[in-house]
Design a protein around this motif. Structure first.
Motif, PDB file in Angstrom:
ATOM      1  N   GLU A  63      18.597  26.429  47.629  1.00 20.04           N
ATOM      2  CA  GLU A  63      18.859  27.214  46.417  1.00 20.04           C
ATOM      3  C   GLU A  63      19.050  28.695  46.753  1.00 20.04           C
ATOM      4  OE1 GLU A  63      19.846  25.750  43.822  1.00 20.04           O
ATOM      5  OE2 GLU A  63      19.210  23.828  44.645  1.00 20.04           O
ATOM      6  N   LEU A  64      18.328  29.192  47.747  1.00 21.04           N
ATOM      7  CA  LEU A  64      18.539  30.575  48.189  1.00 21.04           C
ATOM      8  C   LEU A  64      19.961  30.761  48.721  1.00 21.04           C
ATOM      9  CD1 LEU A  64      15.181  31.493  49.968  1.00 21.04           C
ATOM     10  CD2 LEU A  64      15.968  32.214  47.709  1.00 21.04           C
ATOM     11  N   PHE A  65      20.427  29.795  49.507  1.00 21.47           N
ATOM     12  CA  PHE A  65      21.798  29.865  50.014  1.00 21.47           C
ATOM     13  C   PHE A  65      22.804  29.730  48.878  1.00 21.47           C
ATOM     14  CE2 PHE A  65      19.902  28.938  54.191  1.00 21.47           C
ATOM     15  CZ  PHE A  65      20.565  29.891  54.944  1.00 21.47           C
ATOM     16  N   TRP A  66      22.496  28.887  47.898  1.00 23.94           N
ATOM     17  CA  TRP A  66      23.396  28.706  46.753  1.00 23.94           C
ATOM     18  C   TRP A  66      23.508  30.003  45.954  1.00 23.94           C
ATOM     19  CZ3 TRP A  66      25.893  24.319  47.275  1.00 23.94           C
ATOM     20  CH2 TRP A  66      26.726  23.898  46.262  1.00 23.94           C
ATOM     21  N   ILE A  67      22.389  30.679  45.795  1.00 26.42           N
ATOM     22  CA  ILE A  67      22.388  31.973  45.103  1.00 26.42           C
ATOM     23  C   ILE A  67      23.197  32.995  45.894  1.00 26.42           C
ATOM     24  CG2 ILE A  67      20.908  33.940  44.491  1.00 26.42           C
ATOM     25  CD1 ILE A  67      18.797  31.846  43.600  1.00 26.42           C
ATOM     26  N   ALA A  68      22.988  33.037  47.202  1.00 23.78           N
ATOM     27  CA  ALA A  68      23.730  33.984  48.042  1.00 23.78           C
ATOM     28  C   ALA A  68      25.236  33.723  47.956  1.00 23.78           C
ATOM     29  CB  ALA A  68      23.255  33.897  49.490  1.00 23.78           C
ATOM     30  N   ALA A  69      25.641  32.465  48.024  1.00 27.78           N
ATOM     31  CA  ALA A  69      27.063  32.125  47.946  1.00 27.78           C
ATOM     32  C   ALA A  69      27.633  32.514  46.584  1.00 27.78           C
ATOM     33  CB  ALA A  69      27.265  30.631  48.207  1.00 27.78           C
ATOM     34  N   SER A  70      26.870  32.290  45.534  1.00 25.81           N
ATOM     35  CA  SER A  70      27.329  32.645  44.188  1.00 25.81           C
ATOM     36  C   SER A  70      27.459  34.153  44.030  1.00 25.81           C
ATOM     37  CB  SER A  70      26.364  32.094  43.142  1.00 25.81           C
ATOM     38  OG  SER A  70      26.318  30.686  43.205  1.00 25.81           O
ATOM     39  N   LEU A  71      26.520  34.889  44.590  1.00 29.83           N
ATOM     40  CA  LEU A  71      26.593  36.352  44.514  1.00 29.83           C
ATOM     41  C   LEU A  71      27.793  36.887  45.285  1.00 29.83           C
ATOM     42  CD1 LEU A  71      22.811  37.302  44.777  1.00 29.83           C
ATOM     43  CD2 LEU A  71      24.293  37.463  42.758  1.00 29.83           C
ATOM     44  N   ILE A  72      28.087  36.270  46.421  1.00 31.28           N
ATOM     45  CA  ILE A  72      29.277  36.661  47.186  1.00 31.28           C
ATOM     46  C   ILE A  72      30.533  36.381  46.357  1.00 31.28           C
ATOM     47  CG2 ILE A  72      30.714  36.079  49.197  1.00 31.28           C
ATOM     48  CD1 ILE A  72      28.012  35.603  50.705  1.00 31.28           C
ATOM     49  N   GLY A  73      30.562  35.215  45.724  1.00 30.33           N
ATOM     50  CA  GLY A  73      31.700  34.874  44.873  1.00 30.33           C
ATOM     51  C   GLY A  73      31.868  35.839  43.717  1.00 30.33           C
ATOM     52  N   LEU A  74      30.760  36.228  43.083  1.00 30.12           N
ATOM     53  CA  LEU A  74      30.829  37.183  41.978  1.00 30.12           C
ATOM     54  C   LEU A  74      31.272  38.556  42.459  1.00 30.12           C
ATOM     55  CD1 LEU A  74      27.647  36.155  39.983  1.00 30.12           C
ATOM     56  CD2 LEU A  74      30.031  35.980  39.211  1.00 30.12           C
ATOM     57  N   TYR A  75      30.778  38.969  43.621  1.00 30.66           N
ATOM     58  CA  TYR A  75      31.196  40.247  44.199  1.00 30.66           C
ATOM     59  C   TYR A  75      32.701  40.257  44.425  1.00 30.66           C
ATOM     60  CZ  TYR A  75      32.004  43.905  47.632  1.00 30.66           C
ATOM     61  OH  TYR A  75      32.508  44.991  48.298  1.00 30.66           O
ATOM     62  N   LYS A  76      33.222  39.181  45.026  1.00 29.65           N
ATOM     63  CA  LYS A  76      34.647  39.089  45.293  1.00 29.65           C
ATOM     64  C   LYS A  76      35.456  39.045  43.995  1.00 29.65           C
ATOM     65  CE  LYS A  76      36.018  36.352  48.560  1.00 29.65           C
ATOM     66  NZ  LYS A  76      36.196  35.159  49.405  1.00 29.65           N
ATOM     67  N   TYR A  77      34.930  38.377  42.987  1.00 24.00           N
ATOM     68  CA  TYR A  77      35.612  38.301  41.700  1.00 24.00           C
ATOM     69  C   TYR A  77      35.760  39.696  41.081  1.00 24.00           C
ATOM     70  CZ  TYR A  77      36.341  37.488  36.735  1.00 24.00           C
ATOM     71  OH  TYR A  77      36.830  37.538  35.444  1.00 24.00           O
ATOM     72  N   PHE A  78      34.641  40.428  41.024  1.00 22.37           N
ATOM     73  CA  PHE A  78      34.689  41.752  40.406  1.00 22.37           C
ATOM     74  C   PHE A  78      35.463  42.753  41.252  1.00 22.37           C
ATOM     75  CE2 PHE A  78      31.050  40.048  37.968  1.00 22.37           C
ATOM     76  CZ  PHE A  78      31.603  40.234  36.701  1.00 22.37           C
ATOM     77  N   LYS A  79      35.423  42.601  42.561  1.00 21.23           N
ATOM     78  CA  LYS A  79      36.208  43.471  43.435  1.00 21.23           C
ATOM     79  C   LYS A  79      37.702  43.228  43.209  1.00 21.23           C
ATOM     80  CE  LYS A  79      36.865  44.609  48.300  1.00 21.23           C
ATOM     81  NZ  LYS A  79      36.523  44.273  49.682  1.00 21.23           N
ATOM     82  N   ALA A  80      38.103  41.986  43.092  1.00 21.34           N
ATOM     83  CA  ALA A  80      39.515  41.670  42.853  1.00 21.34           C
ATOM     84  C   ALA A  80      39.960  42.176  41.487  1.00 21.34           C
ATOM     85  CB  ALA A  80      39.740  40.157  42.961  1.00 21.34           C
ATOM     86  N   ARG A  81      39.093  42.064  40.490  1.00 19.48           N
ATOM     87  CA  ARG A  81      39.438  42.567  39.149  1.00 19.48           C
ATOM     88  C   ARG A  81      39.611  44.082  39.154  1.00 19.48           C
ATOM     89  NH1 ARG A  81      37.496  40.150  33.633  1.00 19.48           N
ATOM     90  NH2 ARG A  81      37.694  42.315  33.066  1.00 19.48           N
ATOM     91  N   LYS A  82      38.731  44.748  39.903  1.00 12.89           N
ATOM     92  CA  LYS A  82      38.808  46.209  39.988  1.00 12.89           C
ATOM     93  C   LYS A  82      40.121  46.631  40.635  1.00 12.89           C
ATOM     94  CE  LYS A  82      36.272  50.217  41.670  1.00 12.89           C
ATOM     95  NZ  LYS A  82      35.143  50.697  42.441  1.00 12.89           N
ATOM     96  N   LEU A  83      40.541  45.893  41.665  1.00 14.42           N
ATOM     97  CA  LEU A  83      41.793  46.211  42.337  1.00 14.42           C
ATOM     98  C   LEU A  83      43.004  45.959  41.430  1.00 14.42           C
ATOM     99  CD1 LEU A  83      41.150  44.787  45.928  1.00 14.42           C
ATOM    100  CD2 LEU A  83      41.256  47.195  45.229  1.00 14.42           C
ATOM    101  N   GLN A  84      42.909  44.938  40.567  1.00 12.60           N
ATOM    102  CA  GLN A  84      44.003  44.646  39.654  1.00 12.60           C
ATOM    103  C   GLN A  84      44.175  45.729  38.594  1.00 12.60           C
ATOM    104  OE1 GLN A  84      43.090  40.803  38.051  1.00 12.60           O
ATOM    105  NE2 GLN A  84      43.946  39.711  39.808  1.00 12.60           N
TER     106      GLN A  84
END
Length: 86
Positions: A63-84
């Motif tokens: 679950e710790l790894f699942w949380i880390a992967a989800s946080l990475i995904g959210l970071y990438k999502y918001f970073k891509a939105r900011k660039l758009q």
């Protein structure tokens, strides 16, 4: 009564994580999308909460790894939105 509460919390987390995977396989969500990552993150957090009552080291670690992967995904999502928007 407390047993039931933690079971409900854990089962809700399970439904969120498994539901996210099913939605992904049905192509209803994108793997880099907000909904998918939020479902995984909230599900993993709920499962961690349930593990505080019925501890299992292997489940806790995954679950710790699942949380880390989800946080990475959210970071990438918001970073891509900011660039758009820039």
């Amino acid at each position: 009564m407390i047993d039931i509460l933690f079971d409900v919390i854990g089962m809700t987390g399970t439904f969120l994580v498994v539901g996210a995977f099913f939605l992904l396989q049905l192509e209803k969500v994108a793997p880099d999308g907000l909904k998918y990552n939020l479902m995984n993150l909230s599900g993993a957090i709920l499962l961690l909460i349930s593990l505080c009552y019925n501890f299992n080291l292997a489940s806790f670690v995954i679950e710790l790894f699942w949380i880390a992967a989800s946080l990475i995904g959210l970071y990438k999502y918001f970073k891509a939105r900011k660039l758009q928007t820039a």
